[in-house]
Design a protein around this motif. Structure first.
Motif, PDB file in Angstrom:
ATOM      1  N   VAL A 119      -6.111 -10.119 -17.767  1.00 41.81           N
ATOM      2  CA  VAL A 119      -6.293 -10.593 -19.175  1.00 41.81           C
ATOM      3  C   VAL A 119      -6.824  -9.782 -19.606  1.00 41.81           C
ATOM      4  N   LYS A 120      -8.511 -10.800 -18.969  1.00 42.95           N
ATOM      5  CA  LYS A 120      -9.203  -9.799 -20.017  1.00 42.95           C
ATOM      6  C   LYS A 120      -9.565  -8.191 -19.767  1.00 42.95           C
ATOM      7  N   THR A 121      -9.417  -8.347 -18.700  1.00 39.93           N
ATOM      8  CA  THR A 121      -9.126  -6.202 -19.055  1.00 39.93           C
ATOM      9  C   THR A 121      -8.013  -5.839 -19.397  1.00 39.93           C
ATOM     10  N   TYR A 122      -6.646  -6.173 -18.853  1.00 48.56           N
ATOM     11  CA  TYR A 122      -5.866  -5.500 -19.637  1.00 48.56           C
ATOM     12  C   TYR A 122      -4.905  -6.044 -20.763  1.00 48.56           C
ATOM     13  N   GLY A 123      -5.882  -6.787 -20.842  1.00 47.16           N
ATOM     14  CA  GLY A 123      -4.811  -7.570 -22.422  1.00 47.16           C
ATOM     15  C   GLY A 123      -3.413  -8.208 -21.985  1.00 47.16           C
ATOM     16  N   ALA A 124      -3.002  -9.826 -22.799  1.00 46.97           N
ATOM     17  CA  ALA A 124      -1.841 -11.015 -22.380  1.00 46.97           C
ATOM     18  C   ALA A 124      -1.295  -9.881 -22.739  1.00 46.97           C
ATOM     19  N   ASP A 125      -0.583  -9.555 -23.370  1.00 48.21           N
ATOM     20  CA  ASP A 125       0.691  -8.486 -23.649  1.00 48.21           C
ATOM     21  C   ASP A 125       0.812  -7.705 -22.007  1.00 48.21           C
ATOM     22  N   ALA A 126       0.050  -7.386 -21.638  1.00 55.81           N
ATOM     23  CA  ALA A 126       0.485  -6.204 -20.601  1.00 55.81           C
ATOM     24  C   ALA A 126       0.936  -6.706 -19.613  1.00 55.81           C
ATOM     25  N   PHE A 127      -0.022  -8.396 -19.858  1.00 55.75           N
ATOM     26  CA  PHE A 127       0.203  -9.406 -18.808  1.00 55.75           C
ATOM     27  C   PHE A 127       1.516 -10.316 -18.675  1.00 55.75           C
ATOM     28  N   ARG A 128       1.788 -10.299 -19.529  1.00 50.82           N
ATOM     29  CA  ARG A 128       2.996 -11.142 -19.983  1.00 50.82           C
ATOM     30  C   ARG A 128       4.269  -9.912 -19.832  1.00 50.82           C
ATOM     31  N   PHE A 129       4.186  -9.081 -19.691  1.00 46.88           N
ATOM     32  CA  PHE A 129       5.263  -8.481 -19.823  1.00 46.88           C
ATOM     33  C   PHE A 129       4.998  -7.604 -17.738  1.00 46.88           C
ATOM     34  N   TYR A 130       4.324  -7.989 -17.439  1.00 46.79           N
ATOM     35  CA  TYR A 130       4.408  -7.781 -15.964  1.00 46.79           C
ATOM     36  C   TYR A 130       5.073  -9.063 -15.532  1.00 46.79           C
ATOM     37  N   LEU A 131       4.553 -10.118 -15.525  1.00 43.76           N
ATOM     38  CA  LEU A 131       4.730 -10.938 -15.333  1.00 43.76           C
ATOM     39  C   LEU A 131       6.935 -11.362 -15.679  1.00 43.76           C
ATOM     40  N   CYS A 132       7.128 -10.776 -16.609  1.00 49.61           N
ATOM     41  CA  CYS A 132       8.344 -10.875 -17.239  1.00 49.61           C
ATOM     42  C   CYS A 132       9.591 -10.118 -16.173  1.00 49.61           C
ATOM     43  N   ARG A 133       8.604  -9.205 -15.941  1.00 49.02           N
ATOM     44  CA  ARG A 133       9.557  -7.707 -15.599  1.00 49.02           C
ATOM     45  C   ARG A 133       9.726  -7.810 -14.238  1.00 49.02           C
ATOM     46  N   GLU A 134       8.571  -8.467 -13.236  1.00 54.23           N
ATOM     47  CA  GLU A 134       8.263  -8.836 -11.956  1.00 54.23           C
ATOM     48  C   GLU A 134       8.888  -9.421 -10.828  1.00 54.23           C
ATOM     49  N   MET A 135       8.922 -10.666 -12.216  1.00 54.54           N
ATOM     50  CA  MET A 135       9.918 -11.810 -11.013  1.00 54.54           C
ATOM     51  C   MET A 135      11.038 -11.668 -11.988  1.00 54.54           C
ATOM     52  N   VAL A 136      12.617 -12.078 -11.083  1.00 51.98           N
ATOM     53  CA  VAL A 136      13.615 -12.257 -11.518  1.00 51.98           C
ATOM     54  C   VAL A 136      13.658 -13.856 -11.455  1.00 51.98           C
ATOM     55  N   VAL A 137      14.396 -14.361 -12.530  1.00 52.55           N
ATOM     56  CA  VAL A 137      13.746 -15.946 -12.154  1.00 52.55           C
ATOM     57  C   VAL A 137      14.737 -16.597 -10.900  1.00 52.55           C
ATOM     58  N   GLY A 138      13.799 -17.264 -10.509  1.00 57.29           N
ATOM     59  CA  GLY A 138      15.075 -18.659  -9.388  1.00 57.29           C
ATOM     60  C   GLY A 138      14.523 -17.316  -8.140  1.00 57.29           C
ATOM     61  N   GLU A 139      13.821 -16.106  -8.107  1.00 58.25           N
ATOM     62  CA  GLU A 139      13.014 -15.856  -6.479  1.00 58.25           C
ATOM     63  C   GLU A 139      11.772 -15.917  -6.697  1.00 58.25           C
ATOM     64  N   ASP A 140      10.950 -15.362  -5.816  1.00 57.48           N
ATOM     65  CA  ASP A 140       9.466 -15.463  -5.614  1.00 57.48           C
ATOM     66  C   ASP A 140       9.553 -14.515  -5.822  1.00 57.48           C
ATOM     67  N   ALA A 141       8.057 -14.061  -6.103  1.00 56.38           N
ATOM     68  CA  ALA A 141       7.772 -12.733  -6.183  1.00 56.38           C
ATOM     69  C   ALA A 141       6.221 -12.627  -6.028  1.00 56.38           C
ATOM     70  N   ASP A 142       5.427 -11.280  -5.682  1.00 55.96           N
ATOM     71  CA  ASP A 142       4.183 -10.763  -5.194  1.00 55.96           C
ATOM     72  C   ASP A 142       3.637 -10.802  -6.444  1.00 55.96           C
ATOM     73  N   PHE A 143       1.823 -11.132  -6.485  1.00 57.46           N
ATOM     74  CA  PHE A 143       1.469 -10.115  -7.774  1.00 57.46           C
ATOM     75  C   PHE A 143       0.489  -9.393  -7.162  1.00 57.46           C
ATOM     76  N   VAL A 144       0.173  -8.404  -7.404  1.00 58.55           N
ATOM     77  CA  VAL A 144      -0.635  -6.938  -6.927  1.00 58.55           C
ATOM     78  C   VAL A 144      -0.994  -6.420  -7.738  1.00 58.55           C
ATOM     79  N   VAL A 145      -2.595  -6.265  -7.805  1.00 53.17           N
ATOM     80  CA  VAL A 145      -2.853  -5.480  -9.205  1.00 53.17           C
ATOM     81  C   VAL A 145      -2.653  -3.976  -8.931  1.00 53.17           C
ATOM     82  N   SER A 146      -2.754  -3.685  -7.546  1.00 51.37           N
ATOM     83  CA  SER A 146      -2.577  -2.606  -7.426  1.00 51.37           C
ATOM     84  C   SER A 146      -3.002  -2.169  -5.876  1.00 51.37           C
ATOM     85  N   ASP A 147      -2.593  -0.610  -5.170  1.00 51.95           N
ATOM     86  CA  ASP A 147      -2.475  -0.350  -3.715  1.00 51.95           C
ATOM     87  C   ASP A 147      -2.454   0.364  -4.129  1.00 51.95           C
ATOM     88  N   GLU A 148      -4.131   1.572  -3.482  1.00 50.30           N
ATOM     89  CA  GLU A 148      -4.177   2.647  -3.725  1.00 50.30           C
ATOM     90  C   GLU A 148      -3.804   3.119  -2.303  1.00 50.30           C
TER      91      GLU A 148
END
Ligand code: MSP
Length: 521
Positions: free
Chosen positions: A307-336
């Motif tokens: 949140v500090k690096t990318y800002g709250a909105d990018a974080f909010r977007f990622y969480l909402c976009r990545e998790m289908v409500v009801g299912e589990d999701a995996d949080f990955v910042v980057s994977d070179e």
């Protein structure tokens, strides 16, 4: 009269630091609350802190401080997280507040007076980690206790019990006849499965000899109230004088659906003659790099540092976009190592930076250079423009349908189909070429192109405001429009942008030099 909308989150345990799971639930509820407000509903959004119970008492003992000192400290940290995430809650309830205690005691006294609470002696198994009594049914097939319960201890003591079992057949009927009560639907089956076995009565007390940190039973002061009975009541105690009950939605994680929210809470309310909440919206669990997000490993706490690096909105977007409500999701910042993998950084770079941010800048640039910063009126109307408008209609329809079921991820997916279509449209129109042409028809196409992109961005900035409030305010202001406060009349294709003065330049998502490592366990 605008319809009212009362939404809550679970109240977090005051025994540790806020982490990704806590953050996600607040963000999801906040997006829904902001969307409801902009849809014209009189919205009340409650969140708070669960401050009693053994876990909190133990955490305070460990630090040799009073529990109240501990929870005051933790409340400040959790509230700071709400600020960092731009959460728009209308109220924050703490279970040590007297407005809450009086309602818990009133509930207990009423149940006691009706003969629905009795004293008895039982031998029980107790999981402090889940603050929950267990029975042999909860054991794994090999007889051990599942890991989620942590240490399980046996207790034999006199306690007070709520006649929960008396409400079992009512509850089964209620759930079956209210198919939207537990959302998503598959979670309902799990609860009904649980209810196939006879329920035990619910122990609602702890002797003070063992636990002092709780709300005293009004009819026996040598006991305090069981923490779940206390905590669940927050949803009601916070609005008792506001006339907002029943709640429209309780947003909760899958671990606390059954039995607390799907069994104890509706039965408590039924016994008290109070309507049950309308809906339980049950989300899944986040892992971090495919590992359990946990306080002890620290990974889930560290993930908030993006949140500090990318800002709250990018974080909010990622969480909402990545998790289908009801299912589990995996949080990955980057994977070179896997450049094709969708991660926080890839979404930031592509969905946000390239697709949306760059589009805004292209518009500002072209309007600045060719129209002195004033958005032109659309002159030409050819197939490309008609297609784009149609795509907006399709996208907003899907957005609304998905959002109505709180499937924010699907809603955002549908919106990005439109954003991508705008990028494809601009490529097809090639306004940079049209600008060089001396032909009047090309000039009309250039007008239309910039007018359409501006209008598309106005629509996107409006519908996305609940998800990325600060970014959308900035987007709209930079294209010369007021910030969006409501949806009514604002989501249909119009000529609202004609003549708006755009800013020279606007960086919505600044490129981040070195992508952060995903915190490891
Ligand atoms: N205090 C109880 C709730 C009482 S509600 C009357 C509690 N607190 S908690 O702090 O353990 O969890 C708060 C919420 O965060 C729960 O809904 C829980 O499911 C959610 N999450 C905790 N960790 C999580 C993830 N790793 N992922 C997603 N949400 C999870 O339970």
């Amino acid at each position: 009269m605008p319809s009212s909308f009362y939404i809550t989150t679970a109240i977090d345990y005051a025994n540790g630091s806020p982490h990704l799971g806590h953050a996600y639930e607040k963000v999801l509820a906040d997006v829904i609350a902001r969307h409801a407000r902009m849809s014209g509903r009189k919205t009340h959004f409650l969140t708070g802190l669960d401050e009693h119970g053994q876990k909190v008492q133990q955490a305070a003992q460990k630090r040799a401080i009073e529990p109240q000192v501990l929870v005051d400290e933790i409340a400040a940290v959790f509230q700071a997280m709400l600020g960092d995430l731009n959460i728009s809650n209308d109220d924050y309830i703490r279970t040590t507040e007297s407005r809450h205690k009086v309602v818990v005691q009133d509930f207990l006294q009423r149940l006691f007076d009706q003969g629905l609470i009795y004293k008895g002696q039982k031998t029980d198994w107790y999981s402090t980690r889940q603050e929950q009594f267990l029975t042999d049914k909860d054991r794994d097939p090999d007889g051990s206790w599942p890991e989620i319960y942590g240490e399980v201890t046996q207790t034999t003591e006199e306690n007070y019990y709520f006649k929960l079992s008396q409400f079992q057949s009512w509850l089964v009927e209620y759930i079956k006849s209210h198919p939207d009560f537990i959302t998503p639907r598959f979670r309902q089956n799990q609860v009904l499965e649980f209810l196939k076995e006879p329920m035990n009565d619910l122990c609602i007390s702890r002797p003070k000899a063992r636990l002092t940190w709780g709300i005293e039973l009004p009819f026996d002061t040598s006991y305090v109230t069981y923490v779940w009975f206390d905590a669940l009541t927050n949803y009601y105690s916070a609005v008792v004088d506001k006339g907002l009950w029943p709640a429209d939605v309780h947003v909760i994680g899958k671990d606390i659906l059954s039995p607390p929210h799907a069994v104890y809470w509706p039965c408590m309310l039924k016994a008290l003659g109070i309507e049950p909440p309308r809906q339980l919206l049950v989300h899944g669990w986040w892992t971090v790099n495919n590992q359990k997000a946990s306080k002890s490993s620290g990974n889930a706490t560290d993930s908030l540092s993006v949140v500090k690096t990318y800002g709250a909105d990018a974080f909010r977007f990622y969480l909402c976009r990545e998790m289908v409500v009801g299912e589990d999701a995996d949080f990955v910042v980057s994977d070179e190592k896997n450049p094709g993998r969708i991660t926080f950084s890839s979404r930031y770079r592509q969905d946000l930076g390239n697709n949306l941010g760059n589009l805004v800048n292209r518009l500002l640039n072209m309007v600045g250079r060719n129209y002195g910063g004033s958005i032109p009126a659309a002159a030409a109307d050819e197939d490309l423009e008609k297609n784009l408008r149609q795509l907006w209609c399709d996208s907003i329809k899907k957005y609304d349908e998905s959002f109505a079921e709180y499937q924010v991820s699907h809603a955002l997916e549908a919106l990005w189909v439109f954003i991508s279509a705008m990028n494809a449209y601009i490529e097809a129109r090639a306004p940079w070429k049209l600008a060089k042409s001396a032909d009047a028809a090309d000039r009309a196409r250039l007008d239309a192109c910039l007018a359409h992109v501006a209008e598309g961005l106005r629509l996107v900035g409006t519908i996305l405001t609940p998800v990325m409030p600060a970014t959308c305010d900035k987007l709209l202001v930079n294209i010369g429009r007021p910030v969006a406060t409501h949806f009514e009349g604002q989501l249909t294709w119009s000529a609202a942008c004609t003549g708006s003065k755009v800013a020279e330049k606007c960086i919505l998502f600044p490129p981040i030099e070195a992508p952060l490592e995903t915190p490891s366990a």
